[in-house]
Design an enzyme around this catalytic site. Structure first.
Site, PDB file in Angstrom:
ATOM      1  NE  ARG A 164      -2.668  -0.812   3.568  1.00 50.73           N
ATOM      2  CZ  ARG A 164      -3.480  -1.761   3.827  1.00 50.73           C
ATOM      3  NH1 ARG A 164      -4.827  -2.633   2.977  1.00 50.73           N
ATOM      4  NH2 ARG A 164      -2.759  -2.128   4.894  1.00 50.73           N
ATOM      5  CE1 TYR A 165       1.078   4.713   5.023  1.00 52.13           C
ATOM      6  CE2 TYR A 165       0.216   1.891   5.338  1.00 52.13           C
ATOM      7  CZ  TYR A 165       0.169   3.736   5.213  1.00 52.13           C
ATOM      8  OH  TYR A 165      -0.805   3.231   6.888  1.00 52.13           O
ATOM      9  NE  ARG A 187       4.795   2.360   6.241  1.00 50.67           N
ATOM     10  CZ  ARG A 187       4.794   3.341   6.149  1.00 50.67           C
ATOM     11  NH1 ARG A 187       5.659   3.864   5.079  1.00 50.67           N
ATOM     12  NH2 ARG A 187       3.569   4.245   6.941  1.00 50.67           N
ATOM     13  CB  CYS A 203      -3.136 -16.024  15.136  1.00 46.41           C
ATOM     14  SG  CYS A 203      -3.358 -14.842  14.005  1.00 46.41           S
ATOM     15  CB  CYS A 251      -8.208 -10.690  18.418  1.00 46.72           C
ATOM     16  SG  CYS A 251      -6.784 -11.163  19.337  1.00 46.72           S
ATOM     17  CB  CYS A 261      -8.974 -10.385  14.044  1.00 47.17           C
ATOM     18  SG  CYS A 261      -7.657 -11.060  13.155  1.00 47.17           S
ATOM     19  NE  ARG A 271      -4.117  -9.029   7.215  1.00 44.12           N
ATOM     20  CZ  ARG A 271      -3.101  -8.285   7.594  1.00 44.12           C
ATOM     21  NH1 ARG A 271      -2.197  -8.781   8.872  1.00 44.12           N
ATOM     22  NH2 ARG A 271      -2.472  -7.072   7.229  1.00 44.12           N
ATOM     23  CG  ASP A 299      -9.114  -1.924  11.236  1.00 45.47           C
ATOM     24  OD1 ASP A 299      -8.931  -0.763  10.827  1.00 45.47           O
ATOM     25  OD2 ASP A 299      -8.341  -2.644  11.286  1.00 45.47           O
ATOM     26  CG  ASP A 333      -5.476   0.547   8.594  1.00 40.87           C
ATOM     27  OD1 ASP A 333      -4.932   1.380   6.954  1.00 40.87           O
ATOM     28  OD2 ASP A 333      -4.661  -0.460   8.777  1.00 40.87           O
ATOM     29  CE  LYS A 356      -0.989   0.800  10.754  1.00 44.45           C
ATOM     30  NZ  LYS A 356      -0.998  -0.057   9.274  1.00 44.45           N
TER      31      LYS A 356
END
Length: 376
Positions: free
Chosen positions: A97-98, A101, A110, A114, A117, A119, A279, A316, A323
């Site tokens: 995206r950036y 990076r 994981c 969570c 989450c 994702r 998010d 985000d 962000k």
């Protein structure tokens, strides 16, 4: 055990029946949670279970990990890919995206899942592990993209990889001349601290690049003795530690809870880095704290908390716009001056502009003879 049988070995809880057996949900909720588990993964490690106060129906640790049937309700504003990873994926496992990076997602498993989450639609125990060919293609993309100076390993949780595989990835990234920084984001030190072995620390310490591990934790109690011991292993290996959190209703949505969290991070030599606005992934509405309330909470901390403990409060933006910092703001333009709120007395203080300086918010005029980009 009271009947003389050997105690049960601690295990990760992965379904409704296990949650009922562990006393974390009542039996009458099991059918609904079985349906939920068909859509969203469940996992509570022994370390997480040990942190939960079963006598507290509003326990902030349980709220993060124990599923709730409300997750099956998706609101119109919620999106399956709220940060828009998919449109910015040049090859499988990479998100760019950036300009400077990019993310590398070597797996989608994981240690815990969570309930908030972003994702949650793609992570799960099946792993989503990149094949050897897919991983090499992703690493080749980094090598062929000289504008990228930072590789960010995420997923999933990159510390779920074996030390050997992680060391291979880090070695490949370290050999790319234009990469300056390698960053990893992980829940492992607080949710599965037993995975932080000397072999894992050695794998992380094996690069000459600047390497940062960003530890995700949302409540001070997550920095229990096992987590602190795991973080010491990483520190002694020379791994620089950052902290990231999500502002969550019922978990850390007060000045006192956030102050305790950030102080617990600093006590473990983890520098608070990001505080994320939630998010809007499907079924996460019960966790959302309005931005105005988040700004007010952080404003209440300014002056009460060392600057070392101050993270960037960010949102985000949907659509992959990046962000954006959410404040809070302490300064207001007033002509050439600034009115700045004092963090100790909460009163406005005038910061005068200098004579001849442009009014606040205006660009300075170019020096004589240099207007329009010409030469004198």
């Amino acid at each position: 055990m009271p009947d003389g049988s050997p105690p049960l070995k601690p295990r990760t809880l992965r379904d409704a029946a296990a949650l009922v057996e562990a006393g974390l949900v009542p039996p009458d909720l099991a059918p609904g949670l079985e349906r939920l588990a068909e859509t969203y993964a469940i996992a509570l490690t022994p370390a997480v279970q040990a942190l939960i106060d079963r006598a507290d129906p509003a326990d902030p640790i349980a709220r993060q990990y124990v599923p709730d049937i409300a997750e099956l309700t998706t609101l119109p504003e919620e999106r399956s890919d709220p940060t828009s990873d998919a449109p910015f994926t040049p090859v499988k496992g990479v998100v760019h995206r950036y300009p400077d990076r990019a993310l590398l997602k070597p797996l989608l498993a994981c240690p815990v899942y969570c309930r908030f989450c972003f994702r949650r639609e793609v992570v799960g125990p099946d792993g989503g592990l990149l094949s050897e060919a897919e991983l090499e293609a992703a690493l080749d993309w980094f090598a062929a993209t000289p504008t990228v100076r930072e590789a960010i390993l995420t997923g999933g949780d990159p510390l779920m990889l074996s030390p050997r595989r992680l060391a291979h990835i880090l070695a490949r990234l370290s050999a790319i001349p234009h990469l300056d920084i390698i960053r990893l984001h992980s829940r492992v030190p607080v949710s599965a601290p037993e995975r932080v072995t000397p072999a894992l620390a050695e794998a992380l310490a094996g690069t000459e690049k600047a390497l940062f591990l960003c530890v995700h934790a949302n409540h001070a109690r997550e920095f229990a003795a096992p987590a602190r011991a795991a973080l010491r292993v990483l520190r002694r290996a020379g791994v620089a530690l950052l902290g990231q959190s999500v502002l969550l209703r019922g978990v850390n949505d007060s000045p006192e809870a956030l102050a305790a969290l950030f102080r617990a991070m600093l006590a473990a030599q983890v520098k608070p880095y990001y505080l994320h606005q939630l998010d809007r992934a499907p079924g996460t509405a019960r966790f959302e704290v309005p931005v105005a309330e988040g700004r007010a909470i952080l404003r209440a901390l300014r002056g009460r908390l060392t600057g070392l403990a101050w993270p960037a409060y960010v949102l985000d933006l949907p659509g992959g716009a990046g962000k954006a910092p959410l404040g809070p703001d302490f300064a207001t333009a007033d002509g050439a001056d600034w009115l700045v709120e004092g963090p100790l007395d909460h009163q406005p203080h005038r910061h005068p502009g200098r004579a001849g300086a442009p009014a606040a918010g205006q660009a300075a005029a170019p020096p004589p003879g240099r207007g329009g980009g010409g030469r004198p």
